[in-house]
Design a protein around this motif. Structure first.
Motif, PDB file in Angstrom:
ATOM      1  N   GLY A  12       0.867  -1.170   0.000  1.00 36.25           N
ATOM      2  CA  GLY A  12       0.000   0.000   0.000  1.00 36.25           C
ATOM      3  C   GLY A  12       0.905   1.222   0.000  1.00 36.25           C
ATOM      4  O   GLY A  12       2.117   1.080   0.192  1.00 36.25           O
ATOM      5  N   PRO A  13       0.342   2.413  -0.243  1.00 39.32           N
ATOM      6  CA  PRO A  13       1.190   3.610  -0.253  1.00 39.32           C
ATOM      7  C   PRO A  13       2.006   3.717   1.039  1.00 39.32           C
ATOM      8  O   PRO A  13       1.451   3.606   2.133  1.00 39.32           O
ATOM      9  CB  PRO A  13       0.173   4.759  -0.364  1.00 39.32           C
ATOM     10  N   GLY A  14       3.310   3.874   0.893  1.00 40.99           N
ATOM     11  CA  GLY A  14       4.180   4.026   2.059  1.00 40.99           C
ATOM     12  C   GLY A  14       4.487   2.735   2.781  1.00 40.99           C
ATOM     13  O   GLY A  14       5.122   2.741   3.831  1.00 40.99           O
ATOM     14  N   SER A  47       5.200   5.678  -6.690  1.00 40.89           N
ATOM     15  CA  SER A  47       4.266   4.593  -6.351  1.00 40.89           C
ATOM     16  C   SER A  47       4.477   4.106  -4.927  1.00 40.89           C
ATOM     17  O   SER A  47       3.529   3.834  -4.199  1.00 40.89           O
ATOM     18  CB  SER A  47       4.445   3.413  -7.311  1.00 40.89           C
ATOM     19  N   ILE A  48       5.746   3.976  -4.524  1.00 38.94           N
ATOM     20  CA  ILE A  48       6.051   3.491  -3.174  1.00 38.94           C
ATOM     21  C   ILE A  48       5.531   4.483  -2.135  1.00 38.94           C
ATOM     22  O   ILE A  48       4.915   4.102  -1.145  1.00 38.94           O
ATOM     23  CB  ILE A  48       7.576   3.265  -3.005  1.00 38.94           C
ATOM     24  N   ARG A  49       5.746   5.755  -2.374  1.00 43.58           N
ATOM     25  CA  ARG A  49       5.343   6.767  -1.392  1.00 43.58           C
ATOM     26  C   ARG A  49       3.837   7.048  -1.399  1.00 43.58           C
ATOM     27  O   ARG A  49       3.213   7.161  -0.371  1.00 43.58           O
ATOM     28  CB  ARG A  49       6.092   8.086  -1.670  1.00 43.58           C
ATOM     29  N   PHE A  50       3.287   7.200  -2.621  1.00 45.77           N
ATOM     30  CA  PHE A  50       1.902   7.691  -2.720  1.00 45.77           C
ATOM     31  C   PHE A  50       0.926   6.710  -3.385  1.00 45.77           C
ATOM     32  O   PHE A  50      -0.251   7.012  -3.517  1.00 45.77           O
ATOM     33  CB  PHE A  50       1.868   9.023  -3.497  1.00 45.77           C
ATOM     34  N   GLY A  51       1.422   5.562  -3.826  1.00 45.37           N
ATOM     35  CA  GLY A  51       0.552   4.623  -4.526  1.00 45.37           C
ATOM     36  C   GLY A  51       0.371   5.017  -5.982  1.00 45.37           C
ATOM     37  O   GLY A  51       0.958   5.988  -6.460  1.00 45.37           O
ATOM     38  N   TYR A  57      -2.772  -4.095  -4.634  1.00 46.65           N
ATOM     39  CA  TYR A  57      -1.816  -4.526  -3.607  1.00 46.65           C
ATOM     40  C   TYR A  57      -2.172  -5.922  -3.096  1.00 46.65           C
ATOM     41  O   TYR A  57      -3.349  -6.269  -3.085  1.00 46.65           O
ATOM     42  CB  TYR A  57      -1.833  -3.529  -2.439  1.00 46.65           C
ATOM     43  N   PRO A  58      -1.179  -6.682  -2.636  1.00 42.73           N
ATOM     44  CA  PRO A  58       0.251  -6.381  -2.716  1.00 42.73           C
ATOM     45  C   PRO A  58       0.787  -6.592  -4.132  1.00 42.73           C
ATOM     46  O   PRO A  58       0.258  -7.418  -4.871  1.00 42.73           O
ATOM     47  CB  PRO A  58       0.855  -7.416  -1.753  1.00 42.73           C
ATOM     48  N   GLU A 331      15.291   1.046   0.457  1.00 44.43           N
ATOM     49  CA  GLU A 331      14.919   2.285   1.157  1.00 44.43           C
ATOM     50  C   GLU A 331      16.072   3.299   1.113  1.00 44.43           C
ATOM     51  O   GLU A 331      15.863   4.484   0.912  1.00 44.43           O
ATOM     52  CB  GLU A 331      14.512   1.992   2.608  1.00 44.43           C
ATOM     53  N   LYS A 332      17.281   2.788   1.331  1.00 48.39           N
ATOM     54  CA  LYS A 332      18.460   3.652   1.292  1.00 48.39           C
ATOM     55  C   LYS A 332      18.635   4.222  -0.127  1.00 48.39           C
ATOM     56  O   LYS A 332      18.964   5.401  -0.310  1.00 48.39           O
ATOM     57  CB  LYS A 332      19.695   2.835   1.705  1.00 48.39           C
TER      58      LYS A 332
END
Ligand SMILES: [Zn+2]
Ligand SMILES: [Zn+2]
Length: 349
Positions: A12-14, A47-51, A57-58, A331-332
């Motif tokens: 999901g977003p985030g 997409s990762i941050r806000f969808g 999903y997933p 993430e890094k």
């Protein structure tokens, strides 16, 4: 017994998790690849941050993919065999709808994109479905081509499609606003197409310094100077032939219009954040006879051309890849991309 693999799964977003999932089973008309390189794209970060409105999903995201064939279904009739090194194009159009038949596969009404509509490349293994094998642009890489460079093909396809459309050509003065990976690709491609003066505009000094290596003739730090006045000065008040705003900011789009010379062309490459609206001086557009283009995406042939530019080495793809990192450090990698420390990061599952 079910086999497992490691993947970066968006719940999901985030909510991105690096976790164990079931390894896909290769159907009798399908092909399974071991993913060797996958690019971290700006659209993945969004997409990762806000969808994304199309995401279910997933989902395993990631659409800039290269890998090695490890399994071929018993009834698969295509050319690929175990051991082949493949570039997996991220456009799977239907080739039947009206936009497809008019040659606009990027606007396909039934478009399937790995990493959005079907599982993508942020995993140890990826299944090439029947549809992907039939309608995608998947090519066997030459022996001397590296997996890593292939992640540049997709962003380059979009840049190539844009410059083909506005016809960047010999002698043009081109301004590119925003020196992310896509802005740098615009600079290098404009040079390859013969533009005689390329001006890079960017507010991060670190990113601007990188732009020089890709062939920009002038660098303007827009955090320190008024980029419109600077472009006017460089062009002896004439303005630029083509201005490409490769930056998701209202201000950049407004500046782009003010930088264009008479009969100039302005491209809004990529949008502005939802809810933002750019106000434009339409009299400038009217009296200077400007043409404004919107652009995103590419067609099958653009993807082929981009692939050719990368594998032939005409475009130096290696120079964009500032970091190669294991997928578990995604993430890094996102942080490093957003801070401007990295241009393009390749993730290795
Ligand atoms: Zn991409
Ligand atoms: Zn279609």
């Amino acid at each position: 017994m079910k086999e497992i693999m490691r993947a970066a799964v968006l719940h999901g977003p985030g909510n991105l998790m690096y976790e164990e999932v079931e390894k896909p089973q290769c159907g009798d008309k399908e092909v399974l690849i071991r993913v060797k390189a996958v690019g971290l794209c700006g659209s993945d970060i969004r997409s990762i941050r806000f969808g994304h409105h199309k995401l279910m999903y997933p989902q395993i995201i990631g659409h800039e993919i290269a890998g090695e064939v490890v399994e071929v279904g018993s009834r698969f009739t295509g050319f690929f065999k175990v051991g082949d090194r493949l570039y997996i194009g991220s456009l799977i159009p239907c080739h039947e709808c009206e936009p497809c038949r008019r040659g606009w596969q990027g606007l396909c009404e039934n478009l399937v994109v790995p990493g959005t509509d079907i599982p993508g490349g942020y995993a140890e293994y990826m299944l090439l479905t029947e549809k992907l094998l039939k309608h995608g642009t998947n090519v066997i890489m030459p022996e001397d081509a590296g997996y890593e460079e292939m992640v540049l093909v997709e962003p380059l396809a979009s840049v190539y499609a844009c410059q083909r459309k506005v016809d960047v050509k010999l002698g043009d003065t081109v301004v590119v606003i925003g020196m992310g990976p896509v802005g740098c690709l615009h600079v290098e491609l404009a040079k390859l197409r013969g533009a005689s003066c390329i001006i890079a505009v960017e507010q991060s000094a670190q990113r601007l310094a990188m732009a020089e290596a890709f062939g920009a003739d002038y660098l303007i730090n827009s955090a320190e100077r008024d980029p419109v006045a600077e472009v006017r000065k460089i062009t002896k008040q004439r303005g630029a032939d083509i201005v490409i705003s490769a930056c998701p900011a209202v201000e950049a789009q407004q500046q782009a219009v003010s930088m264009a010379g008479k009969m100039g062309v302005v491209v809004f490459f990529g949008g502005v954040p939802k809810g933002k609206m750019t106000q434009l001086d339409t009299n400038t557009i009217h009296y200077n006879l400007l043409t404004i283009y919107g652009h995103y995406g590419y067609n099958d042939s653009d993807l082929q051309q981009a692939y050719y530019l990368v594998v032939s080495g005409k475009l130096n793809a290696k120079r964009y890849i500032t970091h190669t990192m294991p997928l578990k450090d995604i993430e890094k990698a996102i942080e490093m991309t957003q801070s401007g420390e990295a241009i393009k990061i390749v993730l290795v599952p």
